[in-house]
Design an enzyme around this catalytic site. Structure first.
Site, PDB file in Angstrom:
ATOM      1  N   THR A 114       2.133  -2.123   8.994  1.00  0.00           N
ATOM      2  CA  THR A 114       2.510  -3.156   9.967  1.00  0.00           C
ATOM      3  C   THR A 114       2.803  -4.501   9.304  1.00  0.00           C
ATOM      4  O   THR A 114       3.411  -5.368   9.936  1.00  0.00           O
ATOM      5  CB  THR A 114       1.351  -3.398  10.958  1.00  0.00           C
ATOM      6  OG1 THR A 114       0.198  -3.766  10.186  1.00  0.00           O
ATOM      7  CG2 THR A 114       1.063  -2.171  11.800  1.00  0.00           C
TER       8      THR A 114
ATOM      9  N   HIS B 237       8.321 -24.591   7.803  1.00  0.00           N
ATOM     10  CA  HIS B 237       7.252 -25.220   8.594  1.00  0.00           C
ATOM     11  C   HIS B 237       5.860 -24.965   8.030  1.00  0.00           C
ATOM     12  O   HIS B 237       4.969 -25.800   8.198  1.00  0.00           O
ATOM     13  CB  HIS B 237       7.297 -24.715  10.039  1.00  0.00           C
ATOM     14  CG  HIS B 237       8.471 -25.224  10.804  1.00  0.00           C
ATOM     15  ND1 HIS B 237       8.573 -25.111  12.174  1.00  0.00           N
ATOM     16  CD2 HIS B 237       9.603 -25.868  10.389  1.00  0.00           C
ATOM     17  CE1 HIS B 237       9.722 -25.658  12.576  1.00  0.00           C
ATOM     18  NE2 HIS B 237      10.362 -26.102  11.514  1.00  0.00           N
TER      19      HIS B 237
ATOM     20  N   ARG C  84       6.779  -0.036   8.559  1.00  0.00           N
ATOM     21  CA  ARG C  84       6.996   0.924   9.646  1.00  0.00           C
ATOM     22  C   ARG C  84       7.811   0.354  10.796  1.00  0.00           C
ATOM     23  O   ARG C  84       8.351   1.097  11.598  1.00  0.00           O
ATOM     24  CB  ARG C  84       5.646   1.439  10.167  1.00  0.00           C
ATOM     25  CG  ARG C  84       4.914   2.263   9.103  1.00  0.00           C
ATOM     26  CD  ARG C  84       3.750   3.057   9.642  1.00  0.00           C
ATOM     27  NE  ARG C  84       3.173   3.880   8.591  1.00  0.00           N
ATOM     28  CZ  ARG C  84       1.884   3.928   8.282  1.00  0.00           C
ATOM     29  NH1 ARG C  84       1.017   3.198   8.958  1.00  0.00           N
ATOM     30  NH2 ARG C  84       1.457   4.702   7.305  1.00  0.00           N
TER      31      ARG C  84
ATOM     32  N   CYS D 256       2.855  -3.474   4.011  1.00  0.00           N
ATOM     33  CA  CYS D 256       2.014  -2.349   4.415  1.00  0.00           C
ATOM     34  C   CYS D 256       2.635  -1.792   5.695  1.00  0.00           C
ATOM     35  O   CYS D 256       3.750  -2.194   6.063  1.00  0.00           O
ATOM     36  CB  CYS D 256       0.545  -2.745   4.577  1.00  0.00           C
ATOM     37  SG  CYS D 256       0.162  -3.841   5.955  1.00  0.00           S
TER      38      CYS D 256
ATOM     39  N   ARG E 148       5.776 -33.968   9.293  1.00  0.00           N
ATOM     40  CA  ARG E 148       4.752 -33.551  10.269  1.00  0.00           C
ATOM     41  C   ARG E 148       4.206 -32.159   9.926  1.00  0.00           C
ATOM     42  O   ARG E 148       3.050 -31.848  10.226  1.00  0.00           O
ATOM     43  CB  ARG E 148       5.311 -33.584  11.692  1.00  0.00           C
ATOM     44  CG  ARG E 148       6.390 -32.554  11.975  1.00  0.00           C
ATOM     45  CD  ARG E 148       7.019 -32.766  13.345  1.00  0.00           C
ATOM     46  NE  ARG E 148       7.921 -31.688  13.715  1.00  0.00           N
ATOM     47  CZ  ARG E 148       9.159 -31.548  13.272  1.00  0.00           C
ATOM     48  NH1 ARG E 148       9.652 -32.429  12.395  1.00  0.00           N
ATOM     49  NH2 ARG E 148       9.918 -30.546  13.664  1.00  0.00           N
ATOM     50  N   HIS E 149       5.040 -31.349   9.287  1.00  0.00           N
ATOM     51  CA  HIS E 149       4.577 -30.000   8.929  1.00  0.00           C
ATOM     52  C   HIS E 149       3.517 -30.067   7.817  1.00  0.00           C
ATOM     53  O   HIS E 149       2.602 -29.258   7.776  1.00  0.00           O
ATOM     54  CB  HIS E 149       5.748 -29.128   8.502  1.00  0.00           C
ATOM     55  CG  HIS E 149       6.782 -28.993   9.568  1.00  0.00           C
ATOM     56  ND1 HIS E 149       6.503 -28.423  10.789  1.00  0.00           N
ATOM     57  CD2 HIS E 149       8.077 -29.398   9.621  1.00  0.00           C
ATOM     58  CE1 HIS E 149       7.594 -28.465  11.548  1.00  0.00           C
ATOM     59  NE2 HIS E 149       8.553 -29.058  10.867  1.00  0.00           N
TER      60      HIS E 149
ATOM     61  N   ASP F 169       0.882  -1.165   0.000  1.00  0.00           N
ATOM     62  CA  ASP F 169       0.000   0.000   0.000  1.00  0.00           C
ATOM     63  C   ASP F 169       0.923   1.221   0.000  1.00  0.00           C
ATOM     64  O   ASP F 169       2.131   1.085  -0.241  1.00  0.00           O
ATOM     65  CB  ASP F 169      -0.994  -0.034   1.176  1.00  0.00           C
ATOM     66  CG  ASP F 169      -0.339   0.154   2.529  1.00  0.00           C
ATOM     67  OD1 ASP F 169       0.913   0.197   2.595  1.00  0.00           O
ATOM     68  OD2 ASP F 169      -1.067   0.257   3.541  1.00  0.00           O
TER      69      ASP F 169
HETATM   70  C1  RB5 Z   1      -2.131   2.498   6.532  1.00  0.00           C
HETATM   71  O1  RB5 Z   1      -2.098   3.670   7.280  1.00  0.00           O
HETATM   72  C2  RB5 Z   1      -1.999   1.302   7.447  1.00  0.00           C
HETATM   73  O2  RB5 Z   1      -3.178   1.105   8.136  1.00  0.00           O
HETATM   74  C3  RB5 Z   1      -1.616   0.085   6.651  1.00  0.00           C
HETATM   75  O3  RB5 Z   1      -0.429   0.318   5.981  1.00  0.00           O
HETATM   76  C4  RB5 Z   1      -1.392  -1.199   7.419  1.00  0.00           C
HETATM   77  O4  RB5 Z   1      -0.518  -1.015   8.487  1.00  0.00           O
HETATM   78  C5  RB5 Z   1      -2.579  -1.955   7.799  1.00  0.00           C
HETATM   79  O5  RB5 Z   1      -2.505  -3.052   8.368  1.00  0.00           O
END
Ligand code: RB5
Length: 144
Positions: A67, A98, A109, A65, A132-133, A8
């Protein structure tokens, strides 16, 4: 091997790092966007990458993205996708060994270029261990 890549707006800058690494290491790729930093919705790009993998246009995918959580959740809604959020290079190794993950997701970020490059190195040099996996991976989808 062809790799689908998407992000994104938050992941846009580090997507360039992923693409540079793929080029340097001789992988073909399909950059599914976005192509600038304008705000977009991560599920749109996660789904593009996920369907490229399940439709066989690409063998594996990379998503970013803010996170890494949003793209992971969205990609995992597509049947046949096992998208793994790699917080460090060891996660990348284990996601292949696995979980037989077929998409690796990164946080733009809370990660950095070096961690992402090392994670890609581990991801592409690790193989699913089966055994097993395989039994466990086969149990992941409760609807299949
Ligand atoms: C965008 O601000 C943010 O929400 C997106 O990049 C992401 O972290 C969502 O999971």
């Amino acid at each position: 091997m062809k790799i689908a890549v998407g992000s994104d707006h938050a992941g846009f800058e580090l997507k360039k790092t992923v693409i540079a690494w793929l080029e340097k290491n001789g992988y073909q790729y399909d950059d599914m966007g976005p192509y600038n930093e304008e705000s977009v919705d991560y599920p749109d790009y996660a789904h593009k990458v996920a369907f490229a993998v399940t439709e066989g246009k690409c063998e594996q995918g990379v998503l970013l993205c803010g996170t890494g959580i949003g793209v992971s959740i969205a990609a995992n809604k597509v049947k046949g996708i096992r998208a793994a959020l790699a917080c460090n290079p060891e996660f990348a190794t284990l996601a292949r060994q696995h979980n037989n993950a077929n998409i690796i997701c990164f946080s733009a970020r809370f990660s950095d270029a070096t961690t992402i490059e090392k994670s890609l190195q581990n991801w592409f040099s690790s193989e699913f261990e089966g055994g097993r996996h395989e039994r466990r991976v086969n149990k992941i989808d409760p609807c299949s």
